[in-house]
Design a protein around this motif. Structure first.
Motif, PDB file in Angstrom:
ATOM      1  N   LEU A  22       2.918 -16.210   0.289  1.00 46.07           N
ATOM      2  CA  LEU A  22       1.703 -15.485  -0.065  1.00 46.07           C
ATOM      3  C   LEU A  22       0.994 -16.150  -1.238  1.00 46.07           C
ATOM      4  O   LEU A  22       1.632 -16.702  -2.129  1.00 46.07           O
ATOM      5  CB  LEU A  22       2.029 -14.043  -0.460  1.00 46.07           C
ATOM      6  CG  LEU A  22       2.404 -13.068   0.656  1.00 46.07           C
ATOM      7  CD1 LEU A  22       2.954 -11.789   0.062  1.00 46.07           C
ATOM      8  CD2 LEU A  22       1.192 -12.762   1.521  1.00 46.07           C
ATOM      9  N   ARG A  23      -0.324 -16.091  -1.211  1.00 45.09           N
ATOM     10  CA  ARG A  23      -1.120 -16.529  -2.349  1.00 45.09           C
ATOM     11  C   ARG A  23      -1.931 -15.338  -2.842  1.00 45.09           C
ATOM     12  O   ARG A  23      -2.380 -14.499  -2.068  1.00 45.09           O
ATOM     13  CB  ARG A  23      -2.065 -17.665  -1.956  1.00 45.09           C
ATOM     14  CG  ARG A  23      -2.964 -18.126  -3.106  1.00 45.09           C
ATOM     15  CD  ARG A  23      -3.794 -19.331  -2.714  1.00 45.09           C
ATOM     16  NE  ARG A  23      -4.646 -19.047  -1.584  1.00 45.09           N
ATOM     17  CZ  ARG A  23      -5.167 -19.997  -0.804  1.00 45.09           C
ATOM     18  NH1 ARG A  23      -4.888 -21.265  -1.022  1.00 45.09           N
ATOM     19  NH2 ARG A  23      -5.954 -19.674   0.215  1.00 45.09           N
ATOM     20  N   THR A  24      -2.102 -15.256  -4.151  1.00 48.49           N
ATOM     21  CA  THR A  24      -2.903 -14.186  -4.737  1.00 48.49           C
ATOM     22  C   THR A  24      -3.974 -14.780  -5.634  1.00 48.49           C
ATOM     23  O   THR A  24      -3.821 -15.884  -6.172  1.00 48.49           O
ATOM     24  CB  THR A  24      -2.040 -13.231  -5.582  1.00 48.49           C
ATOM     25  OG1 THR A  24      -1.424 -13.972  -6.636  1.00 48.49           O
ATOM     26  CG2 THR A  24      -0.975 -12.582  -4.740  1.00 48.49           C
ATOM     27  N   LYS A  25      -5.042 -14.034  -5.777  1.00 46.99           N
ATOM     28  CA  LYS A  25      -6.053 -14.377  -6.764  1.00 46.99           C
ATOM     29  C   LYS A  25      -5.969 -13.327  -7.857  1.00 46.99           C
ATOM     30  O   LYS A  25      -6.061 -12.124  -7.586  1.00 46.99           O
ATOM     31  CB  LYS A  25      -7.455 -14.393  -6.165  1.00 46.99           C
ATOM     32  CG  LYS A  25      -8.515 -14.852  -7.161  1.00 46.99           C
ATOM     33  CD  LYS A  25      -9.901 -14.909  -6.524  1.00 46.99           C
ATOM     34  CE  LYS A  25     -10.943 -15.384  -7.524  1.00 46.99           C
ATOM     35  NZ  LYS A  25     -12.307 -15.424  -6.929  1.00 46.99           N
ATOM     36  N   GLY A  26      -5.732 -13.755  -9.083  1.00 47.20           N
ATOM     37  CA  GLY A  26      -5.553 -12.816 -10.176  1.00 47.20           C
ATOM     38  C   GLY A  26      -6.247 -13.276 -11.433  1.00 47.20           C
ATOM     39  O   GLY A  26      -7.000 -14.252 -11.442  1.00 47.20           O
TER      40      GLY A  26
END
Length: 318
Positions: A279-283
């Motif tokens: 998974l990749r997240t933008k934070g």
């Protein structure tokens, strides 16, 4: 209307939010996630997802829409004398369906975990800041109690956390106990209905469903045969899922991403095999400016599960 609902309703037919509005919503969302978890339990009678969100990143993906990816493949030009490039357009739904097919052929060598055991995980994390392009990398190791009855040791962002056993009235969600996961439906339509908690399709319930699928696959857990494939097929039925056009490389493998405009997570798959990579997240991080909390230092974070084992005690690797 709570802040998480406002974020989920982004881009549901109205014009896009301004940069200022997006930043404000992200700032509110990080404090609203825990409240949303408690609110879900109150609305549905379901379990408390606070325990799941210990390791989940909060944020809202506000990237531009996109529904297809063009994959270039080399083809023999005839007689072995040359090669031509064929372009194949693959939708986000098709990527998920192919990931489901790949999942069915992949056999896990992990044993069925007992309730009193631990999941050992080693995760490689790459965090790239949007401003300046700086990149940080680190490796986290964790030992998580399968049924939550024992203390867990969790490493997050390089920092050690000692989590106490789950309380008497707390239930991990989605469950990590194998016998509970065995009761989950493997029919994609029934599983999607469960992801939606029985609610009809709507912008909010669709984001809920995508989020639930992310939580299930985030782990750590050992999934019964066919459940992971069913999850990908269930999510492929959601409207508005899209190809994430930000290029990613996971453990040296080029990845294609599938995301939802109202969710913070992007599934990453190998571009050739459609093997699920993570998974990749933008934070972002929060900073107080003139008495107001603002989001700064936006980044993309990709977590790659390098190893998962079922062990008997904290500190054991195999």
């Amino acid at each position: 209307m709570d802040e998480l609902t406002q974020v989920r309703d982004w881009d549901t037919g109205a014009e896009g939010l301004s940069d200022r509005a997006r930043a404000a919503a992200r700032a509110r969302l990080e404090t609203a996630v825990a409240e949303e978890s408690r609110g879900r339990a109150a609305r549905t009678g379901g379990p408390n997802r606070r325990l799941v969100l210990r390791t989940a990143l909060a944020g809202a993906v506000a990237a531009g829409a996109g529904v297809t990816v063009v994959v270039a493949r080399d083809a023999d030009g005839g007689g072995g004398r040359g090669r031509t490039t064929q372009l194949h357009t693959v939708s986000a739904a098709e990527v998920l369906r192919r990931a489901a097919d790949w999942s069915r052929t992949a056999n896990s060598d992990l044993p069925v975990p007992r309730d009193d055991q631990y999941f050992y995980t080693r995760t490689y994390v790459v965090q790239t800041y949007l401003k300046g392009g700086r990149t940080r990398t680190w490796t986290d190791e964790s030992w998580m109690s399968v049924d939550g009855s024992k203390p867990s040791l969790r490493q997050e962002n390089g920092k050690i956390h000692h989590d106490p056993p789950l309380g008497k009235h707390e239930v991990a969600w989605p469950p990590t106990v194998y016998s509970k996961l065995q009761k989950w439906p493997t029919d994609p339509d029934k599983l999607l209905d469960q992801f939606r908690h029985g609610m009809k399709s709507s912008p909010r319930s669709d984001v809920d469903a995508f989020f639930e699928g992310c939580m299930l696959l985030m782990g750590p857990r050992v999934l019964p045969p066919a459940l992971q494939a069913a999850a990908f097929e269930a999510l492929s039925k959601l409207p508005r899922i899209r190809i994430d056009h930000h290029d990613a490389t996971v453990a040296g493998r080029r990845a294609v991403g599938v995301s939802h405009p109202g969710a913070a997570f992007t599934f990453l798959f190998d571009r050739k095999t459609y093997d699920y990579l993570g998974l990749r997240t933008k934070g972002s991080s929060a900073k107080e400016v003139n008495g107001e909390w603002k989001q700064v230092n936006y980044y993309y974070r990709t977590a790659t599960l390098e190893d998962i084992q079922v062990v008997d005690r904290i500190g054991q690797h195999h």
